[in-house]
Design an enzyme around this catalytic site. Structure first.
Site, PDB file in Angstrom:
ATOM      1  N   LYS A 244     100.752  77.165  33.683  1.00 43.22           N
ATOM      2  CA  LYS A 244      99.592  76.366  34.098  1.00 43.22           C
ATOM      3  C   LYS A 244      99.928  75.605  35.381  1.00 43.22           C
ATOM      4  O   LYS A 244     100.906  74.868  35.434  1.00 43.22           O
ATOM      5  CB  LYS A 244      99.207  75.383  32.985  1.00 43.22           C
ATOM      6  CG  LYS A 244      98.148  74.343  33.406  1.00 43.22           C
ATOM      7  CD  LYS A 244      97.724  73.454  32.235  1.00 43.22           C
ATOM      8  CE  LYS A 244      96.808  72.306  32.694  1.00 43.22           C
ATOM      9  NZ  LYS A 244      96.410  71.404  31.595  1.00 43.22           N
ATOM     10  N   ASP A 249      95.051  66.917  37.776  1.00 41.64           N
ATOM     11  CA  ASP A 249      94.021  66.977  36.731  1.00 41.64           C
ATOM     12  C   ASP A 249      93.355  65.615  36.572  1.00 41.64           C
ATOM     13  O   ASP A 249      93.861  64.745  35.874  1.00 41.64           O
ATOM     14  CB  ASP A 249      94.663  67.419  35.405  1.00 41.64           C
ATOM     15  CG  ASP A 249      93.640  67.518  34.275  1.00 41.64           C
ATOM     16  OD1 ASP A 249      92.424  67.465  34.577  1.00 41.64           O
ATOM     17  OD2 ASP A 249      94.062  67.649  33.103  1.00 41.64           O
ATOM     18  N   LYS A 256      89.067  61.343  33.486  1.00 45.87           N
ATOM     19  CA  LYS A 256      90.051  60.621  32.687  1.00 45.87           C
ATOM     20  C   LYS A 256      90.001  59.128  33.026  1.00 45.87           C
ATOM     21  O   LYS A 256      89.574  58.764  34.124  1.00 45.87           O
ATOM     22  CB  LYS A 256      91.459  61.145  33.025  1.00 45.87           C
ATOM     23  CG  LYS A 256      91.765  62.538  32.502  1.00 45.87           C
ATOM     24  CD  LYS A 256      93.191  62.931  32.850  1.00 45.87           C
ATOM     25  CE  LYS A 256      93.521  64.338  32.346  1.00 45.87           C
ATOM     26  NZ  LYS A 256      93.580  64.435  30.872  1.00 45.87           N
ATOM     27  N   ASP A 267     100.706  68.078  36.002  1.00 43.04           N
ATOM     28  CA  ASP A 267      99.980  69.147  35.307  1.00 43.04           C
ATOM     29  C   ASP A 267     100.266  70.526  35.926  1.00 43.04           C
ATOM     30  O   ASP A 267      99.761  71.537  35.453  1.00 43.04           O
ATOM     31  CB  ASP A 267      98.473  68.834  35.313  1.00 43.04           C
ATOM     32  CG  ASP A 267      97.792  69.242  34.010  1.00 43.04           C
ATOM     33  OD1 ASP A 267      98.494  69.436  33.006  1.00 43.04           O
ATOM     34  OD2 ASP A 267      96.552  69.386  34.014  1.00 43.04           O
ATOM     35  N   ASP A 326      87.698  68.504  31.052  1.00 37.97           N
ATOM     36  CA  ASP A 326      89.106  68.102  31.018  1.00 37.97           C
ATOM     37  C   ASP A 326      89.965  69.082  30.207  1.00 37.97           C
ATOM     38  O   ASP A 326      91.185  68.996  30.220  1.00 37.97           O
ATOM     39  CB  ASP A 326      89.213  66.684  30.447  1.00 37.97           C
ATOM     40  CG  ASP A 326      90.554  66.040  30.746  1.00 37.97           C
ATOM     41  OD1 ASP A 326      91.306  66.594  31.575  1.00 37.97           O
ATOM     42  OD2 ASP A 326      90.840  64.976  30.160  1.00 37.97           O
ATOM     43  N   GLU A 328      90.711  72.039  30.939  1.00 42.53           N
ATOM     44  CA  GLU A 328      90.639  73.019  32.023  1.00 42.53           C
ATOM     45  C   GLU A 328      91.803  74.001  32.017  1.00 42.53           C
ATOM     46  O   GLU A 328      91.678  75.118  32.497  1.00 42.53           O
ATOM     47  CB  GLU A 328      90.587  72.291  33.381  1.00 42.53           C
ATOM     48  CG  GLU A 328      91.937  71.829  33.961  1.00 42.53           C
ATOM     49  CD  GLU A 328      92.691  70.824  33.097  1.00 42.53           C
ATOM     50  OE1 GLU A 328      92.033  70.122  32.307  1.00 42.53           O
ATOM     51  OE2 GLU A 328      93.932  70.751  33.203  1.00 42.53           O
ATOM     52  N   ARG A 330      93.326  75.720  29.664  1.00 44.79           N
ATOM     53  CA  ARG A 330      93.086  76.969  28.921  1.00 44.79           C
ATOM     54  C   ARG A 330      92.124  77.884  29.677  1.00 44.79           C
ATOM     55  O   ARG A 330      92.198  79.101  29.549  1.00 44.79           O
ATOM     56  CB  ARG A 330      92.577  76.629  27.512  1.00 44.79           C
ATOM     57  CG  ARG A 330      91.259  75.903  27.471  1.00 44.79           C
ATOM     58  CD  ARG A 330      91.013  75.185  26.154  1.00 44.79           C
ATOM     59  NE  ARG A 330      91.773  73.941  26.050  1.00 44.79           N
ATOM     60  CZ  ARG A 330      91.800  73.162  24.976  1.00 44.79           C
ATOM     61  NH1 ARG A 330      91.133  73.509  23.884  1.00 44.79           N
ATOM     62  NH2 ARG A 330      92.501  72.052  24.962  1.00 44.79           N
TER      63      ARG A 330
END
Ligand code: BES
Ligand code: MN
Ligand code: ZN
Length: 477
Positions: A244, A249, A256, A267, A326, A328, A330
């Site tokens: 990933k 993020d 967030k 991230d 959020d 995101e 996956r």
């Protein structure tokens, strides 16, 4: 810094510092020989040093002009490689801001090849610091290191390569988000020798039907990229590793909270690990066929952002209902996995991702979540993990979790509620591996350290490089 095996008699070493190991109940013969003692002197015991795990007693030997670092390993019967790593790391941390230029490392001699490897590997990890953006550099003065071992130099060289790849991964993951962009990952990947690189961009996402990475990256100015790296011969079915790479993020429209949002620069840790392992394969000329894939994108809000309620169509045709922008990770992994599986027909698939806060709540900051669909592959990774500091713990994916992410308007939805959040994320990814042997590693808790979660001295504050050694051990097994 150069690390070599020591040739000759240790007692004749002119090194400025010496690491000397002690068990609580026995002095290793290597230490006895060096010091010419058979018990810990009362005067040293009076300082509190008894050889307990992690204790370090420092003394200047004025006759030899040598700094001695007596290092406690605890009870011999409780010895394990992690004790070795932590104890040596405590001793090594003294070199961080000392003027010592060279040192000799004495080993306890219970587990020779491993000790030589760990001694070199942990030294490099302990002395790491991320000072690219500081005017005052913190790097240690240590230039020459000698390890007293009967093992071959080759073991030390391999340990150094693994550590350097880990520090390379740390450097990437630590980058500020406006610096560590998808384009920077492309640049770095092109600097590694022996890799065949393919880079897909926004037009390709649309043309090829990669709706996940297209959706997530829609509001960002910084161009998103899917980077595919191939190493090794193509006769053999490859091992595919997907990481990933959300370079920042924010949560997107499901934004967030502001507190600690800076941490979401980490991230991109999964992708950083994948790039690290590709560099390592290339450095060591591993005889393996490896595909590394990094879906790289920023997750930002904006006028063109994807929205809760949107339905995205992934590369393999499956659709997902976005209930939180959020969740995101996956969505971008879905396209990377489906594309890689179809294009490269891998024998085994592993993904590594800072995927869920739920995994951090379940397993804490020292253990990664492990999920998958193949007993044998899961066991292999657990075995590899036992050789390293990178702990894993299996979490289940079953029909109840699969039901939690069923959608009424699409094939699946991207969140399944707070309950079992790490597992429902795993269940989501399972849809994109087309039944191939697959393991998912959730490194949300282990990819970086915060000041409040005390860890070993070989893990600095910030990115840990989790996964590089683990995947290396796996590839070699
Ligand atoms: N990158 C985060 C996961 C994360 C959170 C990693 C905290 C490390 C620390 C991921 O993209 C995310 O935001 N996940 C959400 C999923 C939720 C909306 C289902 C989460 O865990 O809160
Ligand atoms: Mn997120
Ligand atoms: Zn994320």
């Amino acid at each position: 810094m150069k690390i070599s095996r020591f040739e000759g008699e240790v007692s004749k070493s002119k090194a400025e510092a010496v690491i000397i190991p002690f068990y609580e109940d026995r002095i290793p013969s290597s230490s006895m020989e060096f010091l010419g003692i058979d018990r810990i002197p009362e005067s040293v015991k009076n300082t509190g040093f008894t050889g307990k795990k992690g204790q370090v007693f420092r003394a200047m030997d004025t006759t030899r002009g040598q700094m001695q670092l007596w290092t406690g390993l605890g009870k011999e019967s409780e010895y394990c490689p992690e004790t070795f790593r932590r104890s040596y790391s405590s001793a090594y941390s003294y070199f961080r801001d000392s003027k010592i230029r060279n040192c000799l490392i004495i080993l306890p001699g219970t587990d020779n090849a491993n000790e030589a490897f760990e001694a070199a590997y942990i030294l490099k990890l302990t002395l790491y610091s991320f000072d690219e953006f500081r005017s005052e550099k913190t790097s240690a003065d240590l230039k020459e290191v000698y390890i007293a071992t009967g093992e071959k130099q080759d073991i030390i060289d391999r340990a150094v390569s693994v550590a350097e790849a880990t520090n390379f991964t740390r450097n990437l993951a630590n980058l500020p988000p406006s610096r560590g962009t998808p384009s920077l990952f492309e640049e770095r990947s092109r600097e590694i020798e022996n890799l065949k690189i393919t880079v897909l961009g926004r037009d390709d996402f649309i043309r090829m039907g990669m709706g996940g990475i297209e959706g997530v990256s829609r509001a960002a100015k910084e161009p998103a990229k899917m980077i595919i790296m191939e190493y090794g011969s193509s006769d053999e079915k490859p091992i595919m590793i997907v990481g990933k790479g959300i370079t920042f993020d924010s949560g997107g429209i499901s934004i967030k909270p502001a507190d600690n949002m800076d941490e979401m620069k980490f991230d991109k840790s999964g992708a950083s690990t994948v790039l690290g392992i590709m560099k390592l394969a290339s450095d060591l000329k591993l005889k393996k066929h490896i595909i590394g894939i990094m879906p790289l994108a920023e997750n930002l809000p904006g006028g063109s952002a994807y929205k809760p309620g949107d339905i995205l169509k992934h590369y393999n045709g499956k659709t997902s209902e976005v209930l939180s922008t959020d969740a995101e990770g996956r969505l971008v992994l879905a396209d990377a996995l489906a594309y890689g599986v179809e294009k490269y027909n891998p024998a085994k698939v592993i993904d590594i991702a800072t995927l869920t806060g739920a995994c951090v709540i379940a397993l804490g900051n020292n253990i990664a979540g492990l999920m998958g669909n193949d007993r044998d592959l899961k066991e292999k990774l657990k075995k590899a993990s036992e050789r390293t500091w990178e702990k894993v713990w299996e979490m289940p994916i079953d029909d109840d979790f699969r039901n939690q992410i069923k959608s009424e308007v699409a094939d699946i939805k991207n969140i399944g509620g707070k309950e079992g959040g790490a597992e429902t994320a795993g269940a989501f990814l399972e849809n994109f591996v087309n039944g191939r042997p697959w393991v998912h590693l959730d490194i949300a808790g282990t990819a970086w350290t915060q000041a409040k979660t005390a860890k070993a001295d070989y893990l600095p504050k910030g990115a840990t490089g989790f996964g590089v050694r683990l995947l290396y051990e796996f590839l070699c097994s």
